[in-house]
Structures are given as structure tokens and as C-alpha cells.
Enzyme design. Structure first.
Site, mmCIF file in Angstrom:
data_model
loop_
_atom_site.group_PDB
_atom_site.id
_atom_site.type_symbol
_atom_site.label_atom_id
_atom_site.label_comp_id
_atom_site.label_asym_id
_atom_site.label_seq_id
_atom_site.Cartn_x
_atom_site.Cartn_y
_atom_site.Cartn_z
ATOM 1 N N ALA A 105 -3.027 4.624 4.891
ATOM 2 C CA ALA A 105 -2.585 5.819 5.611
ATOM 3 C C ALA A 105 -3.745 6.616 6.193
ATOM 4 C CB ALA A 105 -1.751 6.705 4.704
ATOM 5 N N SER A 140 1.452 3.876 3.605
ATOM 6 C CA SER A 140 0.449 3.149 2.823
ATOM 7 C C SER A 140 1.147 2.419 1.687
ATOM 8 C CB SER A 140 -0.571 4.151 2.267
ATOM 9 O OG SER A 140 -1.672 3.472 1.730
ATOM 10 N N ALA A 141 0.863 1.111 1.549
ATOM 11 C CA ALA A 141 1.608 0.283 0.592
ATOM 12 C C ALA A 141 1.447 0.740 -0.857
ATOM 13 C CB ALA A 141 1.154 -1.179 0.719
ATOM 14 N N THR A 148 -9.190 -9.447 11.657
ATOM 15 C CA THR A 148 -8.308 -10.459 11.080
ATOM 16 C C THR A 148 -7.299 -9.814 10.141
ATOM 17 O OG1 THR A 148 -10.056 -12.101 11.237
ATOM 18 C CG2 THR A 148 -8.257 -12.570 9.701
ATOM 19 N N ASN A 196 1.774 15.601 -0.829
ATOM 20 C CA ASN A 196 1.254 14.777 -1.924
ATOM 21 C C ASN A 196 0.985 15.582 -3.195
ATOM 22 O OD1 ASN A 196 -0.691 15.540 0.260
ATOM 23 N ND2 ASN A 196 -2.138 15.161 -1.397
ATOM 24 N N CYS A 213 -7.547 13.644 -4.414
ATOM 25 C CA CYS A 213 -8.611 13.321 -3.469
ATOM 26 C C CYS A 213 -9.752 14.328 -3.536
ATOM 27 C CB CYS A 213 -8.064 13.282 -2.051
ATOM 28 S SG CYS A 213 -6.674 12.180 -1.892
HETATM 29 C C1 LIG Z 1 -2.455 8.846 -0.343
HETATM 30 C C2 LIG Z 1 -2.180 9.605 0.918
HETATM 31 C C3 LIG Z 1 -2.880 9.339 2.110
HETATM 32 C C4 LIG Z 1 -3.993 8.326 2.180
HETATM 33 O O1 LIG Z 1 -3.562 7.046 1.919
HETATM 34 P P1 LIG Z 1 -4.641 5.860 1.703
HETATM 35 O O2 LIG Z 1 -3.834 4.664 1.473
HETATM 36 O O3 LIG Z 1 -5.444 6.257 0.516
HETATM 37 O O4 LIG Z 1 -5.478 5.801 2.928
HETATM 38 C C5 LIG Z 1 -2.540 10.048 3.236
HETATM 39 N N1 LIG Z 1 -1.574 10.972 3.208
HETATM 40 C C6 LIG Z 1 -0.882 11.268 2.096
HETATM 41 C C7 LIG Z 1 0.191 12.294 2.144
HETATM 42 C C8 LIG Z 1 -1.164 10.596 0.914
HETATM 43 O O5 LIG Z 1 -0.481 10.894 -0.191
#
Ligand SMILES: *Cc1c(COP(=O)(O)O)cnc(C)c1O
Length: 400
Positions: free
Chosen positions: A74, A202-203, A243, A154, A329
């Protein structure tokens, strides 16, 4: 049997579902071809797997497969959406609207764009952490090219009114991006119904592997143009060269399939565990404050402030429980989270906040254990805090 330590930090990341791992494994050791290889079966089977994954991602959010660009996560998706749109539309205008409580992977690219001459308006949130579509309307100018509002926060899990915002953006011909990283796989999302033009995911936030994500980019009504961040082999329609990581993409696809099939029941189960946790904590402890809107929030999110407690000190004594204080973070910093301050929380309450993230693999037994474990630690710390003792002393004690 309860196994320690217990993981309740599912907003930071999630355990990869074993079914996801199983789907990924053959693509490391047997089907290891490059999906761009057109001349042999190794390439073809990898390409076919990527195609299926792309369909699964698209299906989960109501998009078409050609509208999905695979990324590293993400952070990259947000950077690509914001910088990509800003650079592609700079002749049209230079103004972007977003929100103070966004993730750093949105706020920091916006700061970078400001250094390049773009103007950014960050909308304030109310006490519950929410904005209204009226605030967006009031912030729009003829120069506005993009509005970026996260689906779910988050830290406090609150759900912004995407549909209403999408509607006003459409009316004004402004592109609408949402960072849906915390929402995807947890609540239903449909890019058509929400009027979203770009969506980041984001997975690893929904039981997929770390290091892979996607950006949805609308292809019709309107066709969204983007300037790529990376130049190279021209993969992903020239928007993301490099890739393709087939095993990770297969994992993302499988995570999307599982989410689509199980989201409804899982959300109900996770919500009831979250509510049980809140009931337990707030009945055993006084002066526990719920941060963020009480109901408009992710099913698994609970963010509470324990007054008279420093969350960093509390987490040290919660050795067997993985939760987080403030934003994961920025937890290296001692500054309280920008999200909690944006709610208008006093600094000591912001410092007293703990984020619980309940997920797919949590059990009722774990929740019941966590309630007692946390309540005991909070009670112990408060007993050592003269401010708490003073505030809760009986009049006789106070005189003495
Ligand atoms: C975790 C998160 C991201 C970043 O995702 P990554 O996979 O670590 O790059 C961005 N936005 C929100 C709201 C998130 O919770």
C-alpha cells in the site's frame, strides 16, 4: 489450550493464512517461470496464475481485471496514486484535498508534492475521527485535481463516508483516491457504488503475504491517467515496471478469494470478540475511554485510553500480549499519534492509548485471557500512580 504470547496487533500485520501459503508454494519451486516469458510453458503457467489472481483482486472490490496494477504494497500504491495523478494532471490543476488522520504513506507523498509546488488541503476530523462530504465540497477549488480519503483508519478503525465523498467528487469532476488498506477484506467495498477512481490495498493486512499489494485505477468513466514511479520493462501497462513476483501475487489472489467467501461470517465473529473485549475491559476498569466513533468502525478495532497510564509503560508489562500504542509505524517516536491528537484528545490521554486489533485467528479464550491480563496490569500501574490515588481517594483518605 491458550498459547502465549497472544497476537492482537492485526492492524500492523496479519498472520499469513496457511491456505494462502499453500497456494503460493508451488510458484517458488515448480512453477517458477517469469509471467512475461512468452516462449515456454513455465512462463505460460505463471502468466495464467497472475491472471487468476488479478481477477480475484478485481472481483473483491467490484473492478475489472485490467484496472488492477500489482505493487509492492500500500505504501507504493499510495505513492503511485498521489504522485501519478499529480504529475499526469498538473496542467489541469495543482490542488489536492486529503485528511489529517491519513497514514504516513499518504501524508508524506503529499508533503513531497507540496515541495514541488502543489497545494494540499488537509481536512480536520471531528471528535469521532470522521469527516463529512460537506467539508470536501467546501475545500474544492477549480484547481483541485484529486481528493484522497482513507476508507478505514489504521489506529482508530473509523470508516469515512466514502460513498458521499465519491458522489461530490464525481459531480465536480475531481478524481477520488482511497487508501483502503485496513478495509479491504474486512468490510464490503465496491468501487462503482463508492464512486472511487483509485484504491490502494496491501495483502499482509488481510492474511496475505508481506511485500505485495495493488492499486485499482479506473479505466472508464473516467479513464484515469497516471505517471509511473518506475521506468523499465513496461510491466503492468507501463505503470509499474519490474518482474511480477508470481508467488506473492498468487498469495494476494488467494487472500482475496478467502476474504470474499468468508468476510461476512468473519466480520460478525470478529466484531463480537471485539465487543466482548470492550465490555470486559470497561467493566473491570474505571476511566477507560474509547477512541473513535463507537459504531462506524472496523469490526476488529478497539482503541482505548486508560487514564493515568502511559501506554508505553503498560506495553512493557504486557509481555505476553502483542498490541500497540499509537501508530505502529511511528512507535519509535515518543510523540503521541497524530491521529489521536487530531481527535482533540488531551496529550496524556493520547499517551494512554492502546490499539487492539482482533483478527481471523483470535479466539474467545484469548479475549477472555487478555481482559484479565490487561486489567491486572492497568490496576497495578495505577496503584503506583499518585495522581490516580489522589483522584480516587475517599474524602477521609484525602484529609489524612
Ligand atoms: C499498513 C498500511 C499502509 C502501508 O501498507 P504497506 O503494505 O506496509 O506498504 C498504508 N495505509 C494504511 C491505512 C495501512 O494500514
Amino acid at each position: 489450550m491458550l498459547r502465549l504470547p497472544v497476537y492482537m496487533d492485526n492492524h500492523a500485520t496479519t498472520r499469513t493464512d496457511p491456505r494462502v501459503v499453500e497456494a503460493m508454494l508451488p510458484f517458488f519451486t515448480e512453477k517458477y517461470g517469469n509471467p512475461a516469458s512468452r516462449t515456454h510453458v513455465f512462463g505460460w503457467e505463471a502468466e495464467e496464475a497472475v491472471k487468476q489472481a488479478r481477477q480475484a483482486v478485481a472481483a473483491l472490490i467490484g473492478a475489472g481485471p485490467r484496472e488492477i496494477i500489482f505493487t509492492s504494497g500500500a505504501t507504493e500504491s499510495n505513492n503511485l496514486a498521489l504522485k501519478g495523478v499529480a504529475w499526469a494532471y498538473r496542467e489541469r490543476g495543482n490542488h489536492i484535498v486529503s485528511v489529517v488522520t491519513e497514514h504516513p504513506s499518504v501524508l508524506d507523498p503529499l508533503k513531497r508534492l507540496e515541495q514541488e509546488g502543489f497545494r494540499v488541503t488537509l481536512l480536520p476530523v471531528d471528535r469521532d475521527g470522521l469527516i463529512s462530504s460537506d467539508q470536501v465540497v467546501d475545500a474544492l477549488t477549480p484547481q483541485t485535481i484529486l481528493v484522497s480519503v482513507m476508507a478505514a483508519n489504521n489506529e482508530i478503525g473509523v470508516l469515512q463516508p466514502l460513498e458521499a465523498i465519491g458522489k461530490v467528487c464525481k459531480e465536480r469532476g475531481v478524481l477520488f483516491h482511497t487508501d483502503a488498506t485496513q478495509a479491504v477484506g474486512k468490510i464490503p467495498l465496491d468501487v462503482e457504488a463508492l464512486g472511487v477512481d483509485l484504491l490502494s490495498l496491501s495483502a499482509h493486512k488481510f492474511y496475505g503475504p508481506k511485500g505485495v499489494g495493488a492499486l485499482y485505477v479506473r479505466k472508464r468513466n473516467p479513464y484515469v491517467r497516471l505517471m509511473p514511479l518506475l521506468d523499465g520493462g513496461g510491466h503492468e501497462q507501463g505503470l509499474r515496471s519490474g518482474t511480477l513476483p508470481t508467488p506473492l501475487i498468487v498469495g494476494l489472489g488467494r487472500a482475496c478469494e478467502l476474504a470474499q467467501a468468508e468476510m461476512h461470517d468473519e466480520a460478525e465473529r470478529v466484531r463480537s470478540l471485539r465487543d466482548r473485549l470492550w465490555q470486559g475491559l470497561s467493566s473491570r476498569l474505571d476511566e477507560v475511554i474509547l477512541n473513535g466513533h463507537p459504531t462506524r468502525r472496523l469490526p476488529g478495532n478497539l482503541n482505548v485510553s486508560f487514564r493515568y497510564i502511559r501506554a508505553d509503560a503498560l506495553l512493557v508489562s504486557l509481555r505476553n500480549l502483542a498490541v500497540s500504542s499509537g501508530s505502529a509505524c511511528t512507535s519509535a517516536e515518543v510523540r503521541p499519534s497524530h491521529v489521536l491528537l487530531a481527535l482533540g484528545l488531551e496529550e496524556d490521554l493520547a499517551h494512554a492509548s492502546v490499539r487492539f486489533g482482533i483478527g481471523r485467528f483470535n479466539t474467545e479464550e484469548e479475549v477472555d485471557w487478555a481482559i484479565e491480563y490487561v486489567a491486572e496490569a492497568v490496576t497495578k500501574l495505577r496503584r503506583m500512580n499518585p495522581l490516580y490515588q489522589m483522584a480516587h481517594a475517599t474524602p477521609v483518605e484525602r484529609e489524612a
